[in-house]
Design a protein around this motif. Structure first.
Motif, mmCIF file in Angstrom:
data_model
loop_
_atom_site.group_PDB
_atom_site.id
_atom_site.type_symbol
_atom_site.label_atom_id
_atom_site.label_comp_id
_atom_site.label_asym_id
_atom_site.label_seq_id
_atom_site.Cartn_x
_atom_site.Cartn_y
_atom_site.Cartn_z
ATOM 1 N N GLU A 219 0.826 -1.203 0.000
ATOM 2 C CA GLU A 219 0.000 0.000 0.000
ATOM 3 C C GLU A 219 0.863 1.257 0.000
ATOM 4 O OE1 GLU A 219 -3.126 2.744 0.259
ATOM 5 O OE2 GLU A 219 -3.043 0.659 -0.397
ATOM 6 N N LEU A 220 1.964 1.252 0.787
ATOM 7 C CA LEU A 220 2.849 2.412 0.833
ATOM 8 C C LEU A 220 3.481 2.677 -0.533
ATOM 9 C CD1 LEU A 220 4.663 1.886 4.254
ATOM 10 C CD2 LEU A 220 2.714 3.334 3.743
ATOM 11 N N LEU A 221 3.920 1.615 -1.193
ATOM 12 C CA LEU A 221 4.500 1.780 -2.528
ATOM 13 C C LEU A 221 3.445 2.243 -3.520
ATOM 14 C CD1 LEU A 221 6.796 -1.384 -2.676
ATOM 15 C CD2 LEU A 221 7.483 0.976 -2.234
ATOM 16 N N GLY A 222 2.236 1.754 -3.361
ATOM 17 C CA GLY A 222 1.162 2.185 -4.249
ATOM 18 C C GLY A 222 0.819 3.647 -4.064
ATOM 19 N N VAL A 223 0.854 4.125 -2.822
ATOM 20 C CA VAL A 223 0.590 5.536 -2.545
ATOM 21 C C VAL A 223 1.603 6.408 -3.268
ATOM 22 C CG1 VAL A 223 0.699 7.296 -0.733
ATOM 23 C CG2 VAL A 223 -0.600 5.205 -0.363
ATOM 24 N N GLN A 224 2.888 6.026 -3.183
ATOM 25 C CA GLN A 224 3.919 6.814 -3.845
ATOM 26 C C GLN A 224 3.809 6.705 -5.360
ATOM 27 O OE1 GLN A 224 7.677 5.603 -2.212
ATOM 28 N NE2 GLN A 224 7.132 6.132 -0.121
ATOM 29 N N HIS A 225 3.471 5.513 -5.856
ATOM 30 C CA HIS A 225 3.383 5.312 -7.300
ATOM 31 C C HIS A 225 2.231 6.132 -7.895
ATOM 32 C CE1 HIS A 225 3.479 3.376 -11.202
ATOM 33 N NE2 HIS A 225 2.201 3.053 -11.063
ATOM 34 N N ARG A 226 1.113 6.203 -7.177
ATOM 35 C CA ARG A 226 -0.047 6.927 -7.692
ATOM 36 C C ARG A 226 -0.012 8.420 -7.361
ATOM 37 N NH1 ARG A 226 -2.535 2.502 -5.228
ATOM 38 N NH2 ARG A 226 -3.408 3.838 -3.608
ATOM 39 N N SER A 227 1.051 8.865 -6.675
ATOM 40 C CA SER A 227 1.215 10.288 -6.342
ATOM 41 C C SER A 227 0.064 10.802 -5.486
ATOM 42 C CB SER A 227 1.332 11.136 -7.623
ATOM 43 O OG SER A 227 2.429 10.722 -8.401
ATOM 44 N N LEU A 228 -0.469 9.934 -4.619
ATOM 45 C CA LEU A 228 -1.551 10.381 -3.746
ATOM 46 C C LEU A 228 -1.058 11.382 -2.713
ATOM 47 C CD1 LEU A 228 -3.418 7.012 -3.075
ATOM 48 C CD2 LEU A 228 -3.702 8.631 -4.942
ATOM 49 N N PHE A 229 0.224 11.249 -2.327
ATOM 50 C CA PHE A 229 0.811 12.151 -1.341
ATOM 51 C C PHE A 229 2.133 12.684 -1.878
ATOM 52 C CE2 PHE A 229 -1.832 10.197 2.097
ATOM 53 C CZ PHE A 229 -2.343 11.384 2.580
ATOM 54 N N ASN A 230 2.160 13.134 -3.091
ATOM 55 C CA ASN A 230 3.390 13.660 -3.674
ATOM 56 C C ASN A 230 3.467 15.157 -3.384
ATOM 57 O OD1 ASN A 230 5.589 14.396 -5.143
ATOM 58 N ND2 ASN A 230 4.888 13.539 -7.084
ATOM 59 N N LEU A 231 4.186 15.516 -2.315
ATOM 60 C CA LEU A 231 4.341 16.907 -1.906
ATOM 61 C C LEU A 231 5.787 17.345 -2.071
ATOM 62 C CD1 LEU A 231 2.115 16.729 1.294
ATOM 63 C CD2 LEU A 231 1.462 17.484 -0.979
ATOM 64 N N ASP A 232 6.458 16.796 -3.066
ATOM 65 C CA ASP A 232 7.860 17.134 -3.315
ATOM 66 C C ASP A 232 8.000 18.623 -3.639
ATOM 67 O OD1 ASP A 232 8.311 14.472 -2.976
ATOM 68 O OD2 ASP A 232 8.617 14.016 -5.095
ATOM 69 N N SER A 233 9.040 19.232 -3.039
ATOM 70 C CA SER A 233 9.399 20.637 -3.276
ATOM 71 C C SER A 233 8.309 21.609 -2.846
ATOM 72 C CB SER A 233 9.741 20.873 -4.754
ATOM 73 O OG SER A 233 10.828 20.059 -5.151
#
Length: 371
Positions: A219-233
């Protein structure tokens, strides 16, 4: 027609009952060849017996016909009822399909309008867009992931952090110039900067949408893959993450200085190259990645840092009292904790490049030195 048939049947039955007994009695005497020795009373009795038998036979026949007609009518009624049910079911399905199509059309219009509101110049309109997305995801869980991606993109694009203004690793003269250890003793009270109100609301909605959900590795990898919590920069200085589930969120190169991340769940979150100076990390950060992050004065008091990765992080004046550091990796990190900020590093891992506070013996503190 039914009345006429019924009347004819009654007349025919009457004639048969009146005429047939006499004929049957006469035929019976003729077949036996016996002389007519019956008295009038005996003959009348014989005819009445025949009439009674005929009436009973006709009654049985009528009963059989009635049973047949009743059974046939019941079958017709049952077939008609099944046809009515099928028609009603078809009507319900058609109505449901129409309502579902209408609902989806309304959802699409609401979603489009909410996204347009996020790009408005008015803060009030942007707040309305965030609230509309929250309502959509709450009413229809199938829109949850899409809503989270939109809100994450909104937060990240609303304000970009200047990732070049801090050094991820270096001397105190370069990375924390002008900041003494007395001033950098950890997170303290109200931050000097806070995000815009609609950005803070979007963060709160993001955390709440996944609150209560368990997060395994897939699930954690899926969250990152789908950019559900992509708050980079993203520029999230002074932001509050005190409630909600942010497991698997990514904050690469984000500005989280003086942010309050206490109480939330950040299992497996990524803070690579992030500015986390004077941020409050008193929560669940097991498996989190803080590689090369600037963490001057970061407060990890009582935090769950099981297997967290601090490789190359700058941890000047960071506070780790009562933290769970089992399996945490401090390879190539710089730690300048002093006095009461010493923590129980038993079970943590480091290497020969790790810079410890003066006078601190990692071996005696239970730190595992790896090559």
């Amino acid at each position: 027609m039914m009345v006429i048939v019924l009347c004819l049947g009654v007349i025919s039955l009457s004639l048969i009952v009146m005429w047939a007994p006499q004929r049957i009695v006469n035929d019976g005497q003729a077949r036996t060849g016996a002389p007519s020795l019956m008295s009038a009373a005996e003959r009348l009795s014989a005819e009445n017996n025949v009439r009674t038998s005929l009436i009973q036979a006709f009654g049985g026949l009528v009963l059989l016909v009635g049973v047949f007609l009743t059974t046939r009518q019941l079958r017709i009624n049952r077939e008609q009822l099944a046809a009515n049910w099928a028609q009603q079911d078809l009507t319900r399905q058609t109505s449901f399909a129409g309502l579902e199509a209408s609902r989806k059309a309304q959802q699409g219009e609401t979603l489009t309008r909410a996204v347009d509101q996020l790009g408005s110049d008015s803060a009030t309109t942007r707040l309305g867009g965030v609230a509309s997305l929250d309502l959509l995801a709450t009413e229809d869980p199938r829109l949850r992931d899409l809503t989270m991606e939109i809100l994450s993109a909104f937060i990240a694009s609303s304000s970009r952090a200047d990732s070049t203004k801090w050094l991820p690793k270096g001397s105190a003269d370069g990375a924390v110039e002008g900041l003494t250890n007395d001033e950098a003793t950890g997170w303290w009270g109200e931050p000097a900067r806070v995000p815009r109100v609609e950005v803070q609301l979007a963060l709160t909605v993001l955390g709440r949408l996944r609150e209560g959900l368990e997060s395994d590795l897939e699930e954690l990898l899926g969250v990152q893959h789908r950019s559900l919590f992509n708050l980079d920069s993203a520029n999230l200085a002074g932001a509050r993450f005190s409630i909600g589930n942010f497991d698997g969120a990514t904050f690469r190169r984000a500005d989280l200085s003086e942010a309050n991340l206490s109480g939330g769940r950040f299992e497996g979150a990524v803070f690579f190259l992030a500015n986390c100076s004077r941020a409050n990390f008193c929560g669940d950060f097991s498996g989190a990645h803080f590689g090369q992050a600037l963490m001057v004065g970061a407060d990890f008091h009582g935090a769950d840092l099981l297997a967290a990765d601090f490789e190359g992080a700058f941890l000047c004046a960071a506070r780790f009292t009562r933290s769970d550091l089992r399996g945490a990796n401090f390879a190539n990190a710089i730690l300048h904790v002093e006095g009461e900020h010493h923590a129980d590093f038993k079970g943590a891992r480091a290497d020969a490049e790790t810079v410890w506070p003066e006078g601190f013996d990692p071996a005696s503190a239970g730190v595992l030195i790896v090559e």
